[in-house]
Structure formats: C-alpha cells, structure tokens
Design a protein around this motif. Structure first.
Motif, mmCIF file in Angstrom:
data_model
loop_
_atom_site.group_PDB
_atom_site.id
_atom_site.type_symbol
_atom_site.label_atom_id
_atom_site.label_comp_id
_atom_site.label_asym_id
_atom_site.label_seq_id
_atom_site.Cartn_x
_atom_site.Cartn_y
_atom_site.Cartn_z
ATOM 1 N N TYR A 47 0.569 -2.297 -1.971
ATOM 2 C CA TYR A 47 0.458 -0.850 -2.106
ATOM 3 C C TYR A 47 0.359 -0.208 -0.724
ATOM 4 C CZ TYR A 47 -0.575 -1.161 -7.139
ATOM 5 O OH TYR A 47 -0.517 -1.389 -8.485
ATOM 6 N N GLU A 48 1.071 0.885 -0.540
ATOM 7 C CA GLU A 48 0.972 1.640 0.708
ATOM 8 C C GLU A 48 -0.212 2.598 0.675
ATOM 9 O OE1 GLU A 48 4.593 3.447 1.920
ATOM 10 O OE2 GLU A 48 5.800 1.655 1.594
ATOM 11 N N THR A 49 -0.688 2.892 -0.532
ATOM 12 C CA THR A 49 -1.885 3.709 -0.693
ATOM 13 C C THR A 49 -3.031 2.794 -1.095
ATOM 14 O OG1 THR A 49 -0.501 5.512 -1.508
ATOM 15 C CG2 THR A 49 -2.864 5.721 -1.841
ATOM 16 N N GLU A 60 -2.937 8.371 -6.493
ATOM 17 C CA GLU A 60 -1.533 8.742 -6.673
ATOM 18 C C GLU A 60 -1.466 10.248 -6.934
ATOM 19 O OE1 GLU A 60 0.073 4.471 -8.409
ATOM 20 O OE2 GLU A 60 0.251 6.251 -9.659
ATOM 21 N N PHE A 85 3.307 11.051 -6.514
ATOM 22 C CA PHE A 85 3.683 9.982 -5.599
ATOM 23 C C PHE A 85 2.890 8.743 -6.003
ATOM 24 C CE2 PHE A 85 4.734 13.702 -2.994
ATOM 25 C CZ PHE A 85 6.014 13.360 -2.572
ATOM 26 N N ASP A 86 3.595 7.653 -6.295
ATOM 27 C CA ASP A 86 2.903 6.459 -6.764
ATOM 28 C C ASP A 86 2.340 5.648 -5.593
ATOM 29 O OD1 ASP A 86 5.014 4.918 -5.686
ATOM 30 O OD2 ASP A 86 6.054 4.821 -7.615
ATOM 31 N N SER A 87 1.841 4.464 -5.889
ATOM 32 C CA SER A 87 1.163 3.651 -4.882
ATOM 33 C C SER A 87 2.091 3.129 -3.792
ATOM 34 C CB SER A 87 0.470 2.462 -5.555
ATOM 35 O OG SER A 87 -0.554 2.906 -6.417
ATOM 36 N N HIS A 89 4.372 5.248 -2.493
ATOM 37 C CA HIS A 89 4.857 6.516 -1.933
ATOM 38 C C HIS A 89 6.245 6.874 -2.447
ATOM 39 C CE1 HIS A 89 1.923 6.374 1.749
ATOM 40 N NE2 HIS A 89 1.331 6.661 0.606
ATOM 41 N N LYS A 90 6.564 6.446 -3.650
ATOM 42 C CA LYS A 90 7.816 6.815 -4.302
ATOM 43 C C LYS A 90 7.527 7.859 -5.383
ATOM 44 C CE LYS A 90 10.370 2.495 -3.579
ATOM 45 N NZ LYS A 90 11.630 3.068 -3.034
#
Length: 203
Positions: A47-49, A60, A85-87, A89-90
């Motif tokens: 995950y980027e987040t 998100e 924005f999902d985990s 970043h999409k």
C-alpha cells in the motif's frame, strides 16, 4: 453485471415516480475518512497509503454523493455514488442502492439504517509490482469490479436548520472494508414532525 443494470433501471424508475409524487427529498455530500479492512489484506505490504504488514487501518479519502427519496416519514430509497483514492493512490468508485429505515428521531437527532447492493470498481492493480490476486475482484481490461449484494449504511443526522442537517455515517468502503464519513444534507422538501419536542419543518 446484467442483473445490476436491471436493478439500476428499476431503481431509476422508482426515483422518477417518487419525484413526481412529490415525496420528501434530499441530497447529501460527505467526505470519506479512515476505515478498517476486515479481509485477508494480502496486499497491505505494498500500500502507498499507510504501508505495512497485515494492517487493518485504511486511509482512502474521497467524496460520497447521495440522493434520497421518502415513501413515508420513516422509509426511503437512497442512491449513493462514491469517488475515492484507494490504498494504491488509484481512482476507485462505488455505486450503492439502498432501502433505508429511520430507527429513531428525538428532537434534533435521528438515526437511520439502510441496506442494498453495491457495485465497486477501481483502476486495475494487476500492473503493480508485488500485487497478489486476492480473487476478490473480477478483472475487466483496465478495471476491476465487484458486486456485493448485501451492503449497508448507518447514518446519524443532526438538524441545523429547516432544510439542512449534518451527518455522520458508517459506510461500506470497499468489498471487505467499512469506513467513516462526515457530511452535509440538504432537503428540498421535508414534512412536519408530529414529535412535540422536534423542530417544525412546516412551511
């Protein structure tokens, strides 16, 4: 997908009929905040987040727009659209259709519960290094989709004026996650209450 489209068409017809019947109507806009993932979380490490192993906490952010029409003072139909924005970043979206019931209303406070199907769709994660297919989404070209036939929402509303409320909600964030949202609700029409301690909504 075909069944979902049929359900969407039937719901739209119900929406039009209800509008023509001049029932109570409102629109809402909410900001999505943190959430919790109750799935296997096989991809949490990439995950980027908030990256990390086996993390249930999610962040998100997004917006949730809703339209609600009442059949009677305590029962309504709601259509909600989410963009977030999902985990990774999409961009991810969901469309939810619900039958809602008011659980209680005391003075300026009310609590409602809704349930119905939700369709989730997001930009595919298949091209991300380290991605593990969790067999949760159906892959369709550049999209991944999932329909949950059982989905719910719990919403608390606080009356701030004749036609406006502040709302706090627990929502279905993605197929195996719940999230929290805070927002604003505007009523086009709202009928008077028979409650002796409730604010009057009569024109």
């Amino acid at each position: 997908m075909k069944n979902f489209i049929k359900l969407f068409i039937l719901s739209t017809l119900f929406f039009v009929f209800s509008f023509e019947a001049k029932s109570q109507q409102n629109i809402s806009l909410s900001l999505l905040g943190p959430g919790f993932d109750f799935g296997d979380r096989e991809n949490s490490a990439i995950y980027e987040t908030l990256p990390g192993e086996d993390k249930a906490f999610l962040l998100e952010p997004g917006l949730r727009f809703g339209v609600e029409l009442y059949a009677n003072p305590a029962t309504s139909f709601k259509l909600a659209q989410v963009v977030r924005f999902d985990s990774m970043h999409k961009i991810a979206l969901s469309t939810q259709m619900m039958i809602r019931f008011r659980l209680f209303k005391v003075y300026k406070h009310s609590l409602s519960f809704g349930f119905g199907p939700t369709m989730f769709y997001r930009q595919t994660w298949e091209n991300i290094d380290g991605y593990i297919d969790e067999k949760l989404y159906e892959n369709k070209n550049k999209l991944q989709t999932k329909i949950n036939w059982v989905s719910a929402e719990l919403e608390y509303n606080y009356w701030i004026s004749k036609l406006n409320d502040v709302s706090f909600s627990v929502v279905h964030l993605h197929p195996e996650a719940m999230g929290f949202a805070v927002g604003f609700k505007h009523w086009f029409t709202r009928k008077g209450s028979k409650c002796g301690t409730c604010p009057s909504f009569k024109n």
